[in-house]
Design a protein around this motif. Structure first.
Motif, PDB file in Angstrom:
ATOM      1  N   VAL A  11       0.815  -1.031   0.042  1.00 60.24           N
ATOM      2  CA  VAL A  11       0.020  -0.086  -0.111  1.00 60.24           C
ATOM      3  C   VAL A  11       0.754   1.261   0.003  1.00 60.24           C
ATOM      4  O   VAL A  11       2.144   1.290   0.439  1.00 60.24           O
ATOM      5  CB  VAL A  11      -0.768  -0.041   1.348  1.00 60.24           C
ATOM      6  CG1 VAL A  11      -0.170   0.040   2.450  1.00 60.24           C
ATOM      7  CG2 VAL A  11      -2.022   0.995   1.132  1.00 60.24           C
ATOM      8  N   GLN A  12       0.169   2.170  -0.638  1.00 60.55           N
ATOM      9  CA  GLN A  12       1.196   3.546  -0.539  1.00 60.55           C
ATOM     10  C   GLN A  12       0.856   4.356   0.806  1.00 60.55           C
ATOM     11  O   GLN A  12      -0.152   4.070   1.464  1.00 60.55           O
ATOM     12  CB  GLN A  12       0.701   4.436  -1.586  1.00 60.55           C
ATOM     13  CG  GLN A  12       1.337   3.980  -2.965  1.00 60.55           C
ATOM     14  CD  GLN A  12       1.103   4.822  -4.262  1.00 60.55           C
ATOM     15  OE1 GLN A  12       0.058   5.767  -4.166  1.00 60.55           O
ATOM     16  NE2 GLN A  12       2.092   4.785  -5.253  1.00 60.55           N
ATOM     17  N   SER A  16      -4.753   2.454   3.250  1.00 55.87           N
ATOM     18  CA  SER A  16      -5.542   1.897   4.582  1.00 55.87           C
ATOM     19  C   SER A  16      -5.259   0.385   4.017  1.00 55.87           C
ATOM     20  O   SER A  16      -5.336   0.041   2.921  1.00 55.87           O
ATOM     21  CB  SER A  16      -6.942   2.150   4.507  1.00 55.87           C
ATOM     22  OG  SER A  16      -6.996   3.636   4.832  1.00 55.87           O
ATOM     23  N   LEU A  17      -5.517  -0.305   4.973  1.00 53.30           N
ATOM     24  CA  LEU A  17      -5.634  -1.812   4.936  1.00 53.30           C
ATOM     25  C   LEU A  17      -6.483  -2.406   6.194  1.00 53.30           C
ATOM     26  O   LEU A  17      -6.286  -1.661   7.177  1.00 53.30           O
ATOM     27  CB  LEU A  17      -4.156  -2.471   4.875  1.00 53.30           C
ATOM     28  CG  LEU A  17      -3.438  -2.417   3.432  1.00 53.30           C
ATOM     29  CD1 LEU A  17      -2.008  -3.253   4.018  1.00 53.30           C
ATOM     30  CD2 LEU A  17      -3.988  -3.289   2.577  1.00 53.30           C
ATOM     31  N   ARG A  18      -6.980  -3.346   5.924  1.00 51.28           N
ATOM     32  CA  ARG A  18      -7.622  -4.092   7.029  1.00 51.28           C
ATOM     33  C   ARG A  18      -7.219  -5.531   7.231  1.00 51.28           C
ATOM     34  O   ARG A  18      -7.395  -6.293   6.444  1.00 51.28           O
ATOM     35  CB  ARG A  18      -9.220  -4.050   6.944  1.00 51.28           C
ATOM     36  CG  ARG A  18      -9.934  -4.598   8.161  1.00 51.28           C
ATOM     37  CD  ARG A  18     -11.362  -4.641   8.006  1.00 51.28           C
ATOM     38  NE  ARG A  18     -11.929  -5.569   7.425  1.00 51.28           N
ATOM     39  CZ  ARG A  18     -13.234  -6.135   7.307  1.00 51.28           C
ATOM     40  NH1 ARG A  18     -13.890  -5.513   8.384  1.00 51.28           N
ATOM     41  NH2 ARG A  18     -13.676  -7.298   6.794  1.00 51.28           N
ATOM     42  N   LEU A  19      -6.676  -5.723   8.394  1.00 55.09           N
ATOM     43  CA  LEU A  19      -6.208  -7.241   8.641  1.00 55.09           C
ATOM     44  C   LEU A  19      -7.282  -7.819   9.288  1.00 55.09           C
ATOM     45  O   LEU A  19      -8.122  -7.425  10.424  1.00 55.09           O
ATOM     46  CB  LEU A  19      -5.040  -7.145   9.653  1.00 55.09           C
ATOM     47  CG  LEU A  19      -3.739  -6.491   8.963  1.00 55.09           C
ATOM     48  CD1 LEU A  19      -2.561  -6.657   9.863  1.00 55.09           C
ATOM     49  CD2 LEU A  19      -3.454  -6.855   7.666  1.00 55.09           C
ATOM     50  N   SER A  20      -7.251  -9.019   9.124  1.00 53.46           N
ATOM     51  CA  SER A  20      -8.260 -10.040   9.921  1.00 53.46           C
ATOM     52  C   SER A  20      -7.525 -11.157  10.574  1.00 53.46           C
ATOM     53  O   SER A  20      -6.418 -11.650   9.891  1.00 53.46           O
ATOM     54  CB  SER A  20      -9.323 -10.596   8.807  1.00 53.46           C
ATOM     55  OG  SER A  20     -10.209  -9.563   8.249  1.00 53.46           O
ATOM     56  N   ARG A  66      -4.722   6.201  14.218  1.00 56.57           N
ATOM     57  CA  ARG A  66      -4.678   5.717  12.899  1.00 56.57           C
ATOM     58  C   ARG A  66      -5.104   4.225  12.858  1.00 56.57           C
ATOM     59  O   ARG A  66      -5.803   3.821  11.883  1.00 56.57           O
ATOM     60  CB  ARG A  66      -3.163   5.645  12.491  1.00 56.57           C
ATOM     61  CG  ARG A  66      -2.681   7.090  12.665  1.00 56.57           C
ATOM     62  CD  ARG A  66      -1.062   6.975  11.822  1.00 56.57           C
ATOM     63  NE  ARG A  66      -0.443   6.073  12.663  1.00 56.57           N
ATOM     64  CZ  ARG A  66       0.175   5.274  12.087  1.00 56.57           C
ATOM     65  NH1 ARG A  66       0.246   4.970  10.668  1.00 56.57           N
ATOM     66  NH2 ARG A  66       1.131   4.544  12.807  1.00 56.57           N
ATOM     67  N   PHE A  67      -5.091   3.437  13.790  1.00 55.41           N
ATOM     68  CA  PHE A  67      -5.478   2.021  13.881  1.00 55.41           C
ATOM     69  C   PHE A  67      -6.614   1.881  14.803  1.00 55.41           C
ATOM     70  O   PHE A  67      -6.684   2.422  15.819  1.00 55.41           O
ATOM     71  CB  PHE A  67      -4.291   1.110  14.139  1.00 55.41           C
ATOM     72  CG  PHE A  67      -3.264   0.930  13.255  1.00 55.41           C
ATOM     73  CD1 PHE A  67      -2.894   1.981  12.453  1.00 55.41           C
ATOM     74  CD2 PHE A  67      -2.399   0.058  13.535  1.00 55.41           C
ATOM     75  CE1 PHE A  67      -1.690   2.019  11.388  1.00 55.41           C
ATOM     76  CE2 PHE A  67      -0.881   0.029  12.704  1.00 55.41           C
ATOM     77  CZ  PHE A  67      -1.008   0.827  11.417  1.00 55.41           C
ATOM     78  N   MET A  82      -6.213  -0.100   9.567  1.00 56.26           N
ATOM     79  CA  MET A  82      -5.034   0.465   9.482  1.00 56.26           C
ATOM     80  C   MET A  82      -5.360   1.701   8.548  1.00 56.26           C
ATOM     81  O   MET A  82      -5.232   1.344   7.372  1.00 56.26           O
ATOM     82  CB  MET A  82      -3.738  -0.288   9.303  1.00 56.26           C
ATOM     83  CG  MET A  82      -3.623  -1.429  10.196  1.00 56.26           C
ATOM     84  SD  MET A  82      -2.173  -2.590   9.903  1.00 56.26           S
ATOM     85  CE  MET A  82      -2.362  -3.042   8.208  1.00 56.26           C
ATOM     86  N   ASN A  83      -5.405   2.855   9.112  1.00 58.44           N
ATOM     87  CA  ASN A  83      -5.318   4.055   8.134  1.00 58.44           C
ATOM     88  C   ASN A  83      -4.047   4.914   8.177  1.00 58.44           C
ATOM     89  O   ASN A  83      -3.429   4.772   9.259  1.00 58.44           O
ATOM     90  CB  ASN A  83      -6.904   5.061   8.527  1.00 58.44           C
ATOM     91  CG  ASN A  83      -7.956   3.992   8.278  1.00 58.44           C
ATOM     92  OD1 ASN A  83      -7.997   3.245   7.645  1.00 58.44           O
ATOM     93  ND2 ASN A  83      -8.912   4.594   9.386  1.00 58.44           N
TER      94      ASN A  83
END
Length: 125
Positions: A11-12, A16-20, A66-67, A82-83
Motif C-alpha cells: 500500500v502507498q 489503508s488496509l484491514r487485517l483479519s 490511525r489504527f 489501519m489508516n
C-alpha cells in the motif's frame, strides 16, 4: 487455538488496509486477541489488543488515532483497520491470543500462548 491472519499487502503511504484474524476456538470466554508486528532486524512490538467478551481495547502510542481494533464475536474474528499508513508501519503483522491475560500483560508478546502466521504489510513512500 489456531489463528489465521490475512489482509496484508502493499500500500502507498497514506493508504489503508484491514487485517483479519480468525480464531478456531468458538468458546472464547476471557480470550484476549492482540496484534503485534515485527520489522526486519527489530523485535516484535505490540500494536493493539482487544478483549473478545467485553470489547476493551489497548493501543501502542505509535498507532493511536490511525489504527482501530474491533471484533466480531459471532465469527470469533478480530480486525485491525489501519489508516494513514506510514512507511515505518512496514512489518510482518501477527495476531495472537490468550485466555489468561491481565490487562497489564496485553502488550507483552511473551504473555500470549497462541500465534497465527504473519501477514506482510509493506507501505511505500
Amino acid at each position: 487455538v489456531q489463528l489465521q491472519a490475512s489482509g496484508g499487502g502493499p500500500v502507498q503511504a497514506g493508504g489503508s488496509l484491514r487485517l483479519s484474524c480468525v480464531a478456531s476456538e468458538r468458546n472464547f470466554g476471557r480470550m484476549v486477541m492482540g496484534w503485534f508486528r515485527q520489522a526486519p532486524g527489530k523485535e516484535r512490538e505490540f500494536v493493539a489488543a482487544i478483549n473478545l467478551s467485553g470489547g476493551a481495547t489497548a493501543y501502542a502510542d505509535s498507532v493511536k488515532g490511525r489504527f482501530t481494533i474491533s471484533r466480531d464475536t459471532a465469527k470469533v474474528t478480530v480486525y485491525l483497520q489501519m489508516n494513514s499508513l506510514k512507511p515505518e508501519d512496514t512489518a510482518v503483522y501477527y495476531c495472537a491470543s490468550d485466555s489468561t491475560l491481565i490487562r497489564s500483560s496485553w502488550s507483552n508478546p511473551s504473555a500470549y500462548d497462541h500465534w497465527g502466521q504473519g501477514t506482510q504489510v509493506t507501505v511505500s513512500s
